[in-house]
Design a protein around this motif. Structure first.
Motif, PDB file in Angstrom:
ATOM      1  N   ARG A   1      49.739 -21.022 -11.123  1.00  0.00           N
ATOM      2  CA  ARG A   1      48.743 -22.102 -11.225  1.00  0.00           C
ATOM      3  C   ARG A   1      48.278 -22.286 -12.668  1.00  0.00           C
ATOM      4  NH1 ARG A   1      47.141 -19.378  -6.957  1.00  0.00           N
ATOM      5  NH2 ARG A   1      45.583 -18.201  -8.122  1.00  0.00           N
ATOM      6  N   ASP A   2      47.969 -21.190 -13.304  1.00  0.00           N
ATOM      7  CA  ASP A   2      47.373 -21.244 -14.637  1.00  0.00           C
ATOM      8  C   ASP A   2      47.676 -19.932 -15.354  1.00  0.00           C
ATOM      9  OD1 ASP A   2      45.779 -19.383 -13.362  1.00  0.00           O
ATOM     10  OD2 ASP A   2      44.113 -20.769 -13.053  1.00  0.00           O
ATOM     11  N   TYR A   3      47.057 -19.768 -16.518  1.00  0.00           N
ATOM     12  CA  TYR A   3      47.349 -18.575 -17.329  1.00  0.00           C
ATOM     13  C   TYR A   3      47.036 -17.281 -16.581  1.00  0.00           C
ATOM     14  CZ  TYR A   3      47.287 -15.203 -21.121  1.00  0.00           C
ATOM     15  OH  TYR A   3      47.530 -14.098 -21.904  1.00  0.00           O
ATOM     16  N   ASN A   4      45.882 -17.240 -15.901  1.00  0.00           N
ATOM     17  CA  ASN A   4      45.511 -16.007 -15.187  1.00  0.00           C
ATOM     18  C   ASN A   4      46.493 -15.680 -14.084  1.00  0.00           C
ATOM     19  OD1 ASN A   4      43.340 -15.510 -16.743  1.00  0.00           O
ATOM     20  ND2 ASN A   4      41.843 -16.454 -15.355  1.00  0.00           N
ATOM     21  N   ASP A   5      46.883 -16.703 -13.365  1.00  0.00           N
ATOM     22  CA  ASP A   5      47.833 -16.508 -12.271  1.00  0.00           C
ATOM     23  C   ASP A   5      49.182 -16.038 -12.839  1.00  0.00           C
ATOM     24  OD1 ASP A   5      48.625 -16.590  -9.579  1.00  0.00           O
ATOM     25  OD2 ASP A   5      49.443 -18.614  -9.808  1.00  0.00           O
ATOM     26  N   MET A   6      49.601 -16.633 -13.960  1.00  0.00           N
ATOM     27  CA  MET A   6      50.849 -16.201 -14.624  1.00  0.00           C
ATOM     28  C   MET A   6      50.756 -14.724 -15.004  1.00  0.00           C
ATOM     29  SD  MET A   6      52.165 -17.051 -18.440  1.00  0.00           S
ATOM     30  CE  MET A   6      50.998 -15.780 -18.988  1.00  0.00           C
ATOM     31  N   SER A   7      49.604 -14.344 -15.570  1.00  0.00           N
ATOM     32  CA  SER A   7      49.429 -12.966 -16.030  1.00  0.00           C
ATOM     33  C   SER A   7      49.494 -11.987 -14.859  1.00  0.00           C
ATOM     34  CB  SER A   7      48.077 -12.826 -16.751  1.00  0.00           C
ATOM     35  OG  SER A   7      48.020 -13.704 -17.835  1.00  0.00           O
ATOM     36  N   ARG A   8      48.848 -12.345 -13.763  1.00  0.00           N
ATOM     37  CA  ARG A   8      48.858 -11.469 -12.578  1.00  0.00           C
ATOM     38  C   ARG A   8      50.257 -11.319 -12.003  1.00  0.00           C
ATOM     39  NH1 ARG A   8      44.272  -9.841  -9.762  1.00  0.00           N
ATOM     40  NH2 ARG A   8      45.252  -9.671  -7.732  1.00  0.00           N
ATOM     41  N   LYS A   9      50.953 -12.443 -11.921  1.00  0.00           N
ATOM     42  CA  LYS A   9      52.309 -12.409 -11.341  1.00  0.00           C
ATOM     43  C   LYS A   9      53.239 -11.572 -12.228  1.00  0.00           C
ATOM     44  CE  LYS A   9      52.558 -16.534  -8.409  1.00  0.00           C
ATOM     45  NZ  LYS A   9      51.168 -16.841  -8.098  1.00  0.00           N
ATOM     46  N   ALA A  10      53.133 -11.771 -13.533  1.00  0.00           N
ATOM     47  CA  ALA A  10      53.992 -11.006 -14.452  1.00  0.00           C
ATOM     48  C   ALA A  10      53.639  -9.520 -14.379  1.00  0.00           C
ATOM     49  CB  ALA A  10      53.820 -11.532 -15.882  1.00  0.00           C
ATOM     50  N   ALA A  11      52.351  -9.227 -14.322  1.00  0.00           N
ATOM     51  CA  ALA A  11      51.940  -7.816 -14.243  1.00  0.00           C
ATOM     52  C   ALA A  11      52.436  -7.190 -12.944  1.00  0.00           C
ATOM     53  CB  ALA A  11      50.419  -7.707 -14.356  1.00  0.00           C
ATOM     54  N   ASN A  12      52.457  -7.968 -11.880  1.00  0.00           N
ATOM     55  CA  ASN A  12      52.982  -7.463 -10.609  1.00  0.00           C
ATOM     56  C   ASN A  12      54.455  -7.068 -10.731  1.00  0.00           C
ATOM     57  OD1 ASN A  12      51.486  -7.260  -8.081  1.00  0.00           O
ATOM     58  ND2 ASN A  12      50.792  -9.323  -8.532  1.00  0.00           N
ATOM     59  N   ILE A  13      55.208  -7.879 -11.447  1.00  0.00           N
ATOM     60  CA  ILE A  13      56.644  -7.590 -11.603  1.00  0.00           C
ATOM     61  C   ILE A  13      56.832  -6.314 -12.447  1.00  0.00           C
ATOM     62  CG2 ILE A  13      58.789  -8.450 -12.651  1.00  0.00           C
ATOM     63  CD1 ILE A  13      57.778 -11.302 -11.787  1.00  0.00           C
ATOM     64  N   ILE A  14      56.030  -6.178 -13.490  1.00  0.00           N
ATOM     65  CA  ILE A  14      56.122  -4.972 -14.330  1.00  0.00           C
ATOM     66  C   ILE A  14      55.672  -3.742 -13.536  1.00  0.00           C
ATOM     67  CG2 ILE A  14      55.273  -3.858 -16.436  1.00  0.00           C
ATOM     68  CD1 ILE A  14      55.033  -6.747 -17.628  1.00  0.00           C
ATOM     69  N   SER A  15      54.607  -3.907 -12.761  1.00  0.00           N
ATOM     70  CA  SER A  15      54.135  -2.790 -11.922  1.00  0.00           C
ATOM     71  C   SER A  15      55.221  -2.338 -10.960  1.00  0.00           C
ATOM     72  CB  SER A  15      52.965  -3.212 -11.037  1.00  0.00           C
ATOM     73  OG  SER A  15      51.908  -3.542 -11.793  1.00  0.00           O
ATOM     74  N   ALA A  16      55.864  -3.316 -10.346  1.00  0.00           N
ATOM     75  CA  ALA A  16      56.922  -2.979  -9.384  1.00  0.00           C
ATOM     76  C   ALA A  16      58.010  -2.160 -10.073  1.00  0.00           C
ATOM     77  CB  ALA A  16      57.506  -4.254  -8.785  1.00  0.00           C
ATOM     78  N   GLN A  17      58.338  -2.557 -11.308  1.00  0.00           N
ATOM     79  CA  GLN A  17      59.358  -1.811 -12.067  1.00  0.00           C
ATOM     80  C   GLN A  17      58.918  -0.361 -12.279  1.00  0.00           C
ATOM     81  OE1 GLN A  17      62.609  -2.642 -13.665  1.00  0.00           O
ATOM     82  NE2 GLN A  17      62.398  -0.414 -13.595  1.00  0.00           N
ATOM     83  N   ILE A  18      57.656  -0.177 -12.654  1.00  0.00           N
ATOM     84  CA  ILE A  18      57.159   1.183 -12.929  1.00  0.00           C
ATOM     85  C   ILE A  18      57.102   2.003 -11.634  1.00  0.00           C
ATOM     86  CG2 ILE A  18      55.171   2.521 -13.787  1.00  0.00           C
ATOM     87  CD1 ILE A  18      54.557   0.101 -15.642  1.00  0.00           C
ATOM     88  N   ILE A  19      56.735   1.348 -10.555  1.00  0.00           N
ATOM     89  CA  ILE A  19      56.663   2.071  -9.270  1.00  0.00           C
ATOM     90  C   ILE A  19      58.076   2.445  -8.793  1.00  0.00           C
ATOM     91  CG2 ILE A  19      56.040   1.834  -6.820  1.00  0.00           C
ATOM     92  CD1 ILE A  19      53.633   0.062  -7.911  1.00  0.00           C
ATOM     93  N   MET A  20      59.001   1.524  -8.927  1.00  0.00           N
ATOM     94  CA  MET A  20      60.369   1.787  -8.473  1.00  0.00           C
ATOM     95  C   MET A  20      61.062   2.843  -9.335  1.00  0.00           C
ATOM     96  SD  MET A  20      61.024  -0.266  -5.921  1.00  0.00           S
ATOM     97  CE  MET A  20      62.758  -0.658  -5.772  1.00  0.00           C
ATOM     98  N   LYS A  21      60.752   2.833 -10.644  1.00  0.00           N
ATOM     99  CA  LYS A  21      61.396   3.790 -11.556  1.00  0.00           C
ATOM    100  C   LYS A  21      60.340   4.264 -12.556  1.00  0.00           C
ATOM    101  CE  LYS A  21      65.303   4.218 -14.758  1.00  0.00           C
ATOM    102  NZ  LYS A  21      66.326   3.499 -15.550  1.00  0.00           N
ATOM    103  N   PRO A  22      59.599   5.313 -12.222  1.00  0.00           N
ATOM    104  CA  PRO A  22      58.503   5.757 -13.100  1.00  0.00           C
ATOM    105  C   PRO A  22      58.952   6.074 -14.528  1.00  0.00           C
ATOM    106  CG  PRO A  22      58.342   6.800 -10.953  1.00  0.00           C
ATOM    107  CD  PRO A  22      59.663   6.081 -10.969  1.00  0.00           C
ATOM    108  N   ALA A  23      60.181   6.559 -14.695  1.00  0.00           N
ATOM    109  CA  ALA A  23      60.670   6.879 -16.043  1.00  0.00           C
ATOM    110  C   ALA A  23      61.478   5.710 -16.609  1.00  0.00           C
ATOM    111  CB  ALA A  23      61.504   8.145 -16.006  1.00  0.00           C
ATOM    112  N   CYS A  24      60.960   4.514 -16.440  1.00  0.00           N
ATOM    113  CA  CYS A  24      61.711   3.338 -16.885  1.00  0.00           C
ATOM    114  C   CYS A  24      61.498   3.068 -18.375  1.00  0.00           C
ATOM    115  CB  CYS A  24      61.310   2.103 -16.082  1.00  0.00           C
ATOM    116  SG  CYS A  24      59.596   1.628 -16.282  1.00  0.00           S
ATOM    117  N   VAL A  25      62.394   2.234 -18.916  1.00  0.00           N
ATOM    118  CA  VAL A  25      62.243   1.766 -20.299  1.00  0.00           C
ATOM    119  C   VAL A  25      61.821   0.302 -20.240  1.00  0.00           C
ATOM    120  CG1 VAL A  25      63.408   1.364 -22.503  1.00  0.00           C
ATOM    121  CG2 VAL A  25      64.047   3.346 -21.099  1.00  0.00           C
TER     122      VAL A  25
END
Ligand code: F6R
Length: 242
Positions: free
Chosen positions: A7-31
């Motif tokens: 929708r807007d900048y905040n929504d973009m930030s939340r969605k992007a952070a969700n994708i990064i979080s998922a990466q860290i959760i799926m692979k804690p020792a990620c690059v």
């Protein structure tokens, strides 16, 4: 290429952070490959918030940033190291020994770039690379016309990029003229790529980069050939493509 409309900048930030979080959760020792600039600021703030709530753990994460100005110390408030430290590293439980940026204080460009390529290779590559999009289509500091084959290299910044960066410096004279940046080859080797884009001023370049011809004149257009790219852009940034 997957395009997620926010929708807007905040929504973009939340969605992007969700994708990064998922990466860290799926692979804690990620690059994680990280970017500076104004667009990811909200994404980093959201990650910090989730860390503070106890939902995210950075203790095994390694980061490699896209770029750094040549000639700025880490203590310089305009260096990308300073930015990263302020927005993310100092606010989460990341091991600072596992946070990498090109060494802006290495005067020998060939050495600085070879060292950085060596670091990325020794880490086994980047799992998820976060990118912003420049108004001229640059990613990292890969400016229009640059060869797609490049790994980390030293660039002379264009007048338009220096002007865009000027807002962060006291005067145009203080804006660095050179930077070390991952090249397009390095970026394209990331397993996954996440691009964050916000604002109507990016609408034209979004259209050219992701719906136009693949050309070195629009460096981000090469991302059309990567097999795992997610673009999270707000409605304003997507306003010329629908
Ligand atoms: C930052 C970087 C740049 C920016 C781009 C967009 O590390 O490499 O390519 O991502 O200039 O900047 P903003 O987000 O300030 O519009």
């Amino acid at each position: 290429m997957k395009i997620i409309k926010a929708r807007d900048y905040n929504d973009m930030s939340r969605k992007a952070a969700n994708i990064i979080s998922a990466q860290i959760i799926m692979k804690p020792a990620c690059v994680l490959g990280l970017a500076t600039g104004s667009t990811p600021v909200g994404t980093y703030a959201q990650l910090v918030e989730w860390y503070q709530k106890g939902d995210l753990d950075f203790s095994e994460v390694t980061t490699v940033n896209l770029d750094e100005y040549k000639g700025l110390t880490r203590e310089n408030e305009q260096s990308y190291y300073y930015f990263m430290n302020e927005k993310l590293f100092s606010k989460v439980n990341i091991d600072l020994k596992r946070t990498f940026l090109p060494d802006g204080m290495e005067p020998d460009s060939d050495k600085a770039c070879a060292d950085y390529n060596g670091i990325i290779a020794s880490l086994g590559g980047v799992d998820l690379q976060l990118l912003g999009l420049g108004h001229n289509g640059h990613i990292g500091f890969n400016e229009p016309g640059m060869a797609f084959e490049a790994e980390t290299h030293c660039v002379n910044l264009t007048e338009s990029t220096m002007k865009a960066n000027q807002r962060f410096f006291a005067s145009m004279e203080d804006v660095p003229r050179q930077a070390y940046t991952m090249g397009i080859k390095t970026i394209m080797q990331a397993k996954k790529i996440l691009v964050v884009i916000s604002g109507e001023d990016k609408a034209d370049i979004v259209k050219r980069a992701f719906f136009g011809a693949i050309t070195p004149q629009v460096q981000a257009s090469i991302l059309q050939l990567h097999n795992d790219v997610t673009i999270v852009a707000d409605e304003a940034a997507l306003s010329k493509v629908e």
